[in-house]
Design a protein around this motif. Sequence first.
Motif, PDB file in Angstrom:
ATOM      1  N   ILE A   2       0.862  -1.182   0.000  1.00 48.60           N
ATOM      2  CA  ILE A   2       0.000   0.000   0.000  1.00 48.60           C
ATOM      3  C   ILE A   2       0.899   1.233   0.000  1.00 48.60           C
ATOM      4  CG2 ILE A   2      -1.736   1.318   1.265  1.00 48.60           C
ATOM      5  CD1 ILE A   2      -2.707  -1.390   2.416  1.00 48.60           C
ATOM      6  N   GLN A   3       0.745   2.070  -1.013  1.00 50.97           N
ATOM      7  CA  GLN A   3       1.551   3.291  -1.110  1.00 50.97           C
ATOM      8  C   GLN A   3       0.893   4.387  -0.280  1.00 50.97           C
ATOM      9  OE1 GLN A   3       4.129   5.230  -1.098  1.00 50.97           O
ATOM     10  NE2 GLN A   3       4.785   4.482  -3.094  1.00 50.97           N
ATOM     11  N   LYS A   4       1.583   4.814   0.767  1.00 46.18           N
ATOM     12  CA  LYS A   4       1.059   5.864   1.639  1.00 46.18           C
ATOM     13  C   LYS A   4       1.838   7.164   1.503  1.00 46.18           C
ATOM     14  CE  LYS A   4      -0.612   2.554   5.036  1.00 46.18           C
ATOM     15  NZ  LYS A   4      -0.469   2.059   6.408  1.00 46.18           N
ATOM     16  N   SER A   5       2.989   7.108   0.849  1.00 47.17           N
ATOM     17  CA  SER A   5       3.802   8.324   0.724  1.00 47.17           C
ATOM     18  C   SER A   5       4.421   8.392  -0.673  1.00 47.17           C
ATOM     19  CB  SER A   5       4.890   8.365   1.798  1.00 47.17           C
ATOM     20  OG  SER A   5       5.656   7.183   1.782  1.00 47.17           O
ATOM     21  N   PRO A   6       3.614   8.797  -1.664  1.00 50.33           N
ATOM     22  CA  PRO A   6       4.142   8.898  -3.031  1.00 50.33           C
ATOM     23  C   PRO A   6       5.254   9.939  -3.115  1.00 50.33           C
ATOM     24  CG  PRO A   6       2.011   9.976  -2.878  1.00 50.33           C
ATOM     25  CD  PRO A   6       2.242   9.278  -1.571  1.00 50.33           C
ATOM     26  N   PHE A   7       6.095   9.768  -4.119  1.00 47.81           N
ATOM     27  CA  PHE A   7       7.177  10.714  -4.376  1.00 47.81           C
ATOM     28  C   PHE A   7       6.598  11.925  -5.095  1.00 47.81           C
ATOM     29  CE2 PHE A   7      10.501  12.233  -7.389  1.00 47.81           C
ATOM     30  CZ  PHE A   7      11.401  12.715  -6.446  1.00 47.81           C
ATOM     31  N   VAL A   8       6.773  13.109  -4.525  1.00 38.28           N
ATOM     32  CA  VAL A   8       6.318  14.342  -5.165  1.00 38.28           C
ATOM     33  C   VAL A   8       7.471  14.855  -6.024  1.00 38.28           C
ATOM     34  CG1 VAL A   8       5.471  16.692  -4.829  1.00 38.28           C
ATOM     35  CG2 VAL A   8       4.710  14.852  -3.293  1.00 38.28           C
ATOM     36  N   VAL A   9       7.255  14.834  -7.324  1.00 42.63           N
ATOM     37  CA  VAL A   9       8.279  15.246  -8.280  1.00 42.63           C
ATOM     38  C   VAL A   9       8.405  16.761  -8.239  1.00 42.63           C
ATOM     39  CG1 VAL A   9       8.953  15.233 -10.715  1.00 42.63           C
ATOM     40  CG2 VAL A   9       7.750  13.261  -9.735  1.00 42.63           C
ATOM     41  N   PRO A  10       9.622  17.282  -8.029  1.00 45.64           N
ATOM     42  CA  PRO A  10       9.783  18.743  -8.027  1.00 45.64           C
ATOM     43  C   PRO A  10       9.496  19.326  -9.411  1.00 45.64           C
ATOM     44  CG  PRO A  10      11.843  17.619  -7.384  1.00 45.64           C
ATOM     45  CD  PRO A  10      10.856  16.566  -7.787  1.00 45.64           C
ATOM     46  N   THR A  11       8.677  20.378  -9.458  1.00 43.86           N
ATOM     47  CA  THR A  11       8.364  21.039 -10.725  1.00 43.86           C
ATOM     48  C   THR A  11       8.524  22.545 -10.571  1.00 43.86           C
ATOM     49  OG1 THR A  11       6.019  21.310 -10.233  1.00 43.86           O
ATOM     50  CG2 THR A  11       6.666  19.253 -11.325  1.00 43.86           C
ATOM     51  N   THR A  12       8.624  23.229 -11.693  1.00 44.20           N
ATOM     52  CA  THR A  12       8.722  24.692 -11.669  1.00 44.20           C
ATOM     53  C   THR A  12       7.550  25.332 -12.397  1.00 44.20           C
ATOM     54  OG1 THR A  12      10.067  24.656 -13.677  1.00 44.20           O
ATOM     55  CG2 THR A  12      11.252  24.652 -11.583  1.00 44.20           C
ATOM     56  N   ASP A  13       6.579  24.504 -12.833  1.00 39.02           N
ATOM     57  CA  ASP A  13       5.476  25.018 -13.647  1.00 39.02           C
ATOM     58  C   ASP A  13       4.123  24.976 -12.934  1.00 39.02           C
ATOM     59  OD1 ASP A  13       5.047  22.285 -13.631  1.00 39.02           O
ATOM     60  OD2 ASP A  13       5.257  22.029 -15.794  1.00 39.02           O
ATOM     61  N   GLY A  14       4.118  24.713 -11.621  1.00 36.51           N
ATOM     62  CA  GLY A  14       2.878  24.697 -10.860  1.00 36.51           C
ATOM     63  C   GLY A  14       2.114  23.393 -10.906  1.00 36.51           C
ATOM     64  N   LYS A  15       2.621  22.413 -11.641  1.00 34.50           N
ATOM     65  CA  LYS A  15       1.951  21.115 -11.760  1.00 34.50           C
ATOM     66  C   LYS A  15       2.334  20.229 -10.576  1.00 34.50           C
ATOM     67  CE  LYS A  15       1.696  17.164 -14.888  1.00 34.50           C
ATOM     68  NZ  LYS A  15       2.311  16.604 -16.086  1.00 34.50           N
ATOM     69  N   LEU A  16       1.350  19.544 -10.020  1.00 32.35           N
ATOM     70  CA  LEU A  16       1.597  18.572  -8.953  1.00 32.35           C
ATOM     71  C   LEU A  16       1.733  17.197  -9.587  1.00 32.35           C
ATOM     72  CD1 LEU A  16       1.698  17.657  -5.954  1.00 32.35           C
ATOM     73  CD2 LEU A  16      -0.785  17.360  -6.116  1.00 32.35           C
ATOM     74  N   ILE A  17       2.835  16.518  -9.289  1.00 25.26           N
ATOM     75  CA  ILE A  17       3.063  15.154  -9.760  1.00 25.26           C
ATOM     76  C   ILE A  17       3.387  14.297  -8.545  1.00 25.26           C
ATOM     77  CG2 ILE A  17       4.444  13.623 -11.222  1.00 25.26           C
ATOM     78  CD1 ILE A  17       5.246  16.135 -12.852  1.00 25.26           C
ATOM     79  N   GLU A  18       2.511  13.342  -8.266  1.00 26.82           N
ATOM     80  CA  GLU A  18       2.727  12.401  -7.164  1.00 26.82           C
ATOM     81  C   GLU A  18       2.881  11.008  -7.766  1.00 26.82           C
ATOM     82  OE1 GLU A  18      -0.002  14.191  -3.593  1.00 26.82           O
ATOM     83  OE2 GLU A  18      -1.021  13.060  -5.171  1.00 26.82           O
ATOM     84  N   GLU A  19       4.115  10.509  -7.808  1.00 30.51           N
ATOM     85  CA  GLU A  19       4.338   9.162  -8.329  1.00 30.51           C
ATOM     86  C   GLU A  19       4.061   8.159  -7.221  1.00 30.51           C
ATOM     87  OE1 GLU A  19       7.682   7.739 -11.090  1.00 30.51           O
ATOM     88  OE2 GLU A  19       8.127   6.763  -9.164  1.00 30.51           O
ATOM     89  N   HIS A  20       3.070   7.295  -7.450  1.00 31.42           N
ATOM     90  CA  HIS A  20       2.712   6.272  -6.474  1.00 31.42           C
ATOM     91  C   HIS A  20       3.528   5.003  -6.669  1.00 31.42           C
ATOM     92  CE1 HIS A  20      -0.793   7.950  -4.285  1.00 31.42           C
ATOM     93  NE2 HIS A  20      -0.675   8.825  -5.261  1.00 31.42           N
ATOM     94  N   HIS A  21       3.764   4.641  -7.922  1.00 25.80           N
ATOM     95  CA  HIS A  21       4.572   3.466  -8.250  1.00 25.80           C
ATOM     96  C   HIS A  21       5.405   3.827  -9.464  1.00 25.80           C
ATOM     97  CE1 HIS A  21       2.333   0.863  -5.490  1.00 25.80           C
ATOM     98  NE2 HIS A  21       1.274   1.550  -5.875  1.00 25.80           N
ATOM     99  N   GLY A  22       6.656   3.401  -9.469  1.00 24.08           N
ATOM    100  CA  GLY A  22       7.535   3.693 -10.594  1.00 24.08           C
ATOM    101  C   GLY A  22       8.985   3.714 -10.153  1.00 24.08           C
ATOM    102  N   LYS A  23       9.838   4.188 -11.047  1.00 19.93           N
ATOM    103  CA  LYS A  23      11.282   4.183 -10.787  1.00 19.93           C
ATOM    104  C   LYS A  23      11.657   5.011  -9.566  1.00 19.93           C
ATOM    105  CE  LYS A  23      14.235   3.895 -14.058  1.00 19.93           C
ATOM    106  NZ  LYS A  23      15.099   3.980 -15.214  1.00 19.93           N
ATOM    107  N   ALA A  24      11.103   6.226  -9.464  1.00 20.20           N
ATOM    108  CA  ALA A  24      11.494   7.130  -8.373  1.00 20.20           C
ATOM    109  C   ALA A  24      10.974   6.661  -7.016  1.00 20.20           C
ATOM    110  CB  ALA A  24      10.991   8.545  -8.651  1.00 20.20           C
TER     111      ALA A  24
END
Length: 120
Positions: A6-28
């Motif tokens: 169970i993913q409880k703490s996704p990786f928040v990808v740093p962005t500079t364009d105001g977009k929120l990216i929360e990777e739940h499963h993947g390389k990062a």
Amino acid sequence: MKKYFIQKSPFVVPTTDGKLIEEHHGKATTGNSEISIAHMIAPSGWSEPFQTPEFDEYTYIISGKKQFIIEDEIVILEGGQSIKIEKNTRVQYSNPFDEVCEYIAICTPAFDFTKVHRED
């Protein structure tokens, strides 16, 4: 040994364009190079450069609208719609609309910044 995670703490990808990216499963997040699953929130006016990724990308729109320029065709998706864009296809993602767009993106194999091939 558990047969699930169970993913409880996704990786928040740093962005500079105001977009929120929360990777739940993947390389990062989990080291999985076969698939990535991310929750995204794209603000009004957001866009990315054209890119030609080496992975298939599936997008499911939760709410709002998102514009895709696929090769030379403009496609607009709304909440409840989804799309698959095949690898090695030139595409640009954007939200030129007056509302936030919330969506899920799934990449196979997993998203890899070195394989997205964004144009300058």
